[in-house]
Design a protein around this motif. Sequence first.
Motif, PDB file in Angstrom:
ATOM      1  N   GLU A 111      87.462   5.578   0.441  1.00  0.00           N
ATOM      2  CA  GLU A 111      88.809   5.992   0.311  1.00  0.00           C
ATOM      3  C   GLU A 111      88.479   7.645   0.905  1.00  0.00           C
ATOM      4  O   GLU A 111      89.336   8.043   1.667  1.00  0.00           O
ATOM      5  N   HIS A 112      87.798   8.386   0.234  1.00  0.00           N
ATOM      6  CA  HIS A 112      87.564   9.611   0.603  1.00  0.00           C
ATOM      7  C   HIS A 112      86.926  10.006   1.846  1.00  0.00           C
ATOM      8  O   HIS A 112      87.302  10.898   2.605  1.00  0.00           O
ATOM      9  N   VAL A 113      86.055   9.199   2.088  1.00  0.00           N
ATOM     10  CA  VAL A 113      85.274   9.235   3.534  1.00  0.00           C
ATOM     11  C   VAL A 113      86.419   9.027   4.710  1.00  0.00           C
ATOM     12  O   VAL A 113      86.615   9.963   5.622  1.00  0.00           O
ATOM     13  N   ILE A 114      87.426   7.932   4.592  1.00  0.00           N
ATOM     14  CA  ILE A 114      88.336   7.755   5.360  1.00  0.00           C
ATOM     15  C   ILE A 114      89.268   8.888   5.635  1.00  0.00           C
ATOM     16  O   ILE A 114      89.611   9.455   6.642  1.00  0.00           O
ATOM     17  N   ALA A 115      89.747   9.605   4.454  1.00  0.00           N
ATOM     18  CA  ALA A 115      90.513  10.554   4.631  1.00  0.00           C
ATOM     19  C   ALA A 115      89.833  11.949   5.163  1.00  0.00           C
ATOM     20  O   ALA A 115      90.622  12.470   6.027  1.00  0.00           O
ATOM     21  N   ALA A 116      88.668  12.107   5.037  1.00  0.00           N
ATOM     22  CA  ALA A 116      87.787  13.286   5.609  1.00  0.00           C
ATOM     23  C   ALA A 116      87.665  13.048   7.129  1.00  0.00           C
ATOM     24  O   ALA A 116      88.075  13.929   7.994  1.00  0.00           O
ATOM     25  N   GLU A 117      87.581  11.644   7.482  1.00  0.00           N
ATOM     26  CA  GLU A 117      87.630  11.400   8.924  1.00  0.00           C
ATOM     27  C   GLU A 117      88.909  11.762   9.453  1.00  0.00           C
ATOM     28  O   GLU A 117      89.088  12.325  10.499  1.00  0.00           O
ATOM     29  N   LYS A 118      89.963  11.427   9.124  1.00  0.00           N
ATOM     30  CA  LYS A 118      91.229  11.612   9.468  1.00  0.00           C
ATOM     31  C   LYS A 118      91.607  13.085   9.568  1.00  0.00           C
ATOM     32  O   LYS A 118      91.961  13.794  10.570  1.00  0.00           O
ATOM     33  N   GLU A 119      91.142  13.854   8.451  1.00  0.00           N
ATOM     34  CA  GLU A 119      91.233  15.460   8.320  1.00  0.00           C
ATOM     35  C   GLU A 119      90.684  16.080   9.405  1.00  0.00           C
ATOM     36  O   GLU A 119      91.302  17.067   9.935  1.00  0.00           O
ATOM     37  N   PHE A 120      89.461  15.750   9.821  1.00  0.00           N
ATOM     38  CA  PHE A 120      88.439  16.522  10.718  1.00  0.00           C
ATOM     39  C   PHE A 120      88.340  16.007  11.981  1.00  0.00           C
ATOM     40  O   PHE A 120      87.453  16.405  12.787  1.00  0.00           O
ATOM     41  N   GLY A 121      89.404  14.971  12.080  1.00  0.00           N
ATOM     42  CA  GLY A 121      89.245  14.353  13.725  1.00  0.00           C
ATOM     43  C   GLY A 121      87.933  13.748  13.883  1.00  0.00           C
ATOM     44  O   GLY A 121      87.808  13.592  15.159  1.00  0.00           O
ATOM     45  N   ILE A 122      87.320  13.019  12.985  1.00  0.00           N
ATOM     46  CA  ILE A 122      86.002  12.149  13.173  1.00  0.00           C
ATOM     47  C   ILE A 122      86.379  10.690  13.622  1.00  0.00           C
ATOM     48  O   ILE A 122      87.254  10.336  13.030  1.00  0.00           O
ATOM     49  N   PRO A 123      85.928  10.244  14.541  1.00  0.00           N
ATOM     50  CA  PRO A 123      86.325   8.633  14.675  1.00  0.00           C
ATOM     51  C   PRO A 123      86.007   7.799  13.462  1.00  0.00           C
ATOM     52  O   PRO A 123      85.184   7.773  12.833  1.00  0.00           O
ATOM     53  N   GLU A 124      87.264   7.028  13.429  1.00  0.00           N
ATOM     54  CA  GLU A 124      87.311   6.365  12.306  1.00  0.00           C
ATOM     55  C   GLU A 124      86.078   5.200  12.194  1.00  0.00           C
ATOM     56  O   GLU A 124      85.967   4.416  13.196  1.00  0.00           O
ATOM     57  N   GLY A 125      85.390   5.232  11.073  1.00  0.00           N
ATOM     58  CA  GLY A 125      84.511   4.069  10.992  1.00  0.00           C
ATOM     59  C   GLY A 125      82.992   4.522  11.335  1.00  0.00           C
ATOM     60  O   GLY A 125      82.045   4.054  11.203  1.00  0.00           O
ATOM     61  N   ARG A 126      82.815   5.897  11.875  1.00  0.00           N
ATOM     62  CA  ARG A 126      81.710   6.576  12.042  1.00  0.00           C
ATOM     63  C   ARG A 126      80.672   6.780  11.067  1.00  0.00           C
ATOM     64  O   ARG A 126      79.689   6.555  11.071  1.00  0.00           O
ATOM     65  N   THR A 127      81.268   7.169   9.821  1.00  0.00           N
ATOM     66  CA  THR A 127      80.443   7.785   8.639  1.00  0.00           C
ATOM     67  C   THR A 127      80.416   6.321   7.848  1.00  0.00           C
ATOM     68  O   THR A 127      81.000   5.697   7.367  1.00  0.00           O
ATOM     69  N   LEU A 128      78.822   5.921   7.582  1.00  0.00           N
ATOM     70  CA  LEU A 128      78.333   4.722   7.159  1.00  0.00           C
ATOM     71  C   LEU A 128      78.354   5.140   5.691  1.00  0.00           C
ATOM     72  O   LEU A 128      78.264   6.565   5.216  1.00  0.00           O
ATOM     73  N   ILE A 129      78.099   4.332   4.772  1.00  0.00           N
ATOM     74  CA  ILE A 129      77.932   4.497   3.206  1.00  0.00           C
ATOM     75  C   ILE A 129      76.658   3.685   2.793  1.00  0.00           C
ATOM     76  O   ILE A 129      76.402   2.627   3.183  1.00  0.00           O
ATOM     77  N   MET A 130      75.737   4.283   1.870  1.00  0.00           N
ATOM     78  CA  MET A 130      74.899   3.657   1.185  1.00  0.00           C
ATOM     79  C   MET A 130      74.699   3.831  -0.387  1.00  0.00           C
ATOM     80  O   MET A 130      75.354   4.958  -0.809  1.00  0.00           O
ATOM     81  N   ALA A 131      74.287   2.961  -1.093  1.00  0.00           N
ATOM     82  CA  ALA A 131      74.473   3.098  -2.663  1.00  0.00           C
ATOM     83  C   ALA A 131      73.220   3.037  -3.360  1.00  0.00           C
ATOM     84  O   ALA A 131      72.321   2.279  -3.179  1.00  0.00           O
TER      85      ALA A 131
END
Length: 299
Positions: A111-131
């Motif tokens: 949720e926070h990654v999606i919000a940050a992508e929108k805030e900073f104009g990063i293409p949606e889905g560009r930032t991956l996640i690992m756990a």
Amino acid sequence: MNPNKKRLRRTMMFLNCQKPGLIKDPYIYKPDSIMLDLEDAVAEKEKDAARYSLFHALKEINYRGVERVVRINGLDTPYWKEDIRCAVAGGCDAIRIPKTESAQDVKLVEEHVIAAEKEFGIPEGRTLIMAALESARGIMKALDICEASERLFGIALSGGDYTKDLQTHITGTGVELMGARQNMVIAARATGVQCFDTVYTDLDNMEGFKQDVETIHLMGFDGKSIINPRQIEIVHEIYTPTQKDIIFAEKVVKEIDDKKAKGIGVFTVDGKMIDIAFYDGAKRTIELAKASGVYKGDL
């Protein structure tokens, strides 16, 4: 789907964002990924400075195709939200969640990654996640965690914290990690994500390190977290198919393609009985050889 989700990740080298000298040119050692660490390696009073260093490194340094993963601080700290904003704004490739214990942890970070992508104009889905799985509960929830998000490309074992939670310690034999390793690989394979092993901290025992890597390679891990450039060559060598493996894989793929068209289900290659079940493994060997830069065939 993000095309980088399945990229080659044999080595993931940890680097302390508190020390700019460490993160300015790690690409020269040619790891597959670097782990830019804002968590354990950074002192409490240096969190803001490390974040500042991270942002400018991501913005200004050409890492020559090396994947840039940022390990944020734990979700039980006051730092992780700003860590995500900084990392996403800088254009990192992925966020690593420490101490992951549930699918909800992954969803919250997403949720926070999606919000940050929108805030900073990063293409949606560009930032991956690992756990990172660092506790008994995290290991037991591995399957749920793997299924939590389309952005999740992999899970990683953190052996030090896990063995403390298990009330034991790292022995160097791998016995204390065997259950966690097996459970994680099974969960990862069941869900189509990657799986990474914990670091090996004894830099004076390179033979022990080699044996450790050979073990996790045989278990099915995609790669290993590392802490020193000296470890890269050993991991890459073990994870690179030999020419013998490549030639056999080519024969299997070509024979199965040919025999399937003729309605033949079982046959032999170099004296070994082969059927369709061998196909995916042979294709993976070829793809790994291509990604490792050693494939010279035409498949």
